[in-house]
Design an enzyme around this catalytic site. Sequence first.
Site, short mmCIF file in Angstrom:
data_model
loop_
_atom_site.label_atom_id
_atom_site.label_comp_id
_atom_site.label_asym_id
_atom_site.label_seq_id
_atom_site.Cartn_x
_atom_site.Cartn_y
_atom_site.Cartn_z
CB CYS A 9 -14.53 2.06 0.72
SG CYS A 9 -13.66 2.26 2.44
CG ASN A 12 -14.98 4.49 7.01
OD1 ASN A 12 -15.58 4.84 8.31
ND2 ASN A 12 -14.87 5.34 6.12
CB CYS A 14 -8.03 2.12 2.54
SG CYS A 14 -6.87 0.98 3.37
NE ARG A 15 -11.78 1.01 -1.51
CZ ARG A 15 -12.73 0.25 -2.24
NH1 ARG A 15 -12.74 0.01 -3.63
NH2 ARG A 15 -13.37 -0.76 -1.33
CB SER A 16 -14.61 5.91 2.21
OG SER A 16 -14.51 4.99 3.44
CG ASP A 120 -9.66 -2.19 -0.52
OD1 ASP A 120 -8.84 -1.36 -0.12
OD2 ASP A 120 -10.52 -2.72 -0.10
#
Length: 148
Positions: A9, A12, A14-16, A120
């Site tokens: 993402c 690095n 939150c999402r990934s 995000d």
Amino acid sequence: MANRILFVCLGNICRSPAAEAVLRKQNPHLEIDSAGTSRWHTGEPPYAPMQTAARQRGVDLSSLRARQFGVNDFTAFDLILVMDAQNRKDVEALRPAGNTTPVRLFTEFATASPHDHVPDPYYTRDFDGCLDLIEDAAADLSAAVAEI
């Protein structure tokens, strides 16, 4: 077979890292990591509100630390999964000549809740919605990983 999977993402945080931890929980036999296209948060733990939302689902992000995506990731992983089209563009810009490692949108695996990207939550503030989508895509990815 994709045994080494990298999630990417922007930052690095939150999402990934959430995708990394969710898929690792579902598939402890796989080598899974995450990275960001930016270096803004290198060395930092995942964003506290994401950690809280994930912890409420039994997913621990506390040991993860942000790192920046690099050229070597193309050879270190069998499959690179990005969270949105800009992440894909940024990753592809670093692809070495002749490298064929697949770079795909993670949402290609989210059959129960189709999206063209993982929003995000750093900006949307919808950490639970993000995790819902990640869990859906991770479950479908787990079913497909032997075929990839």
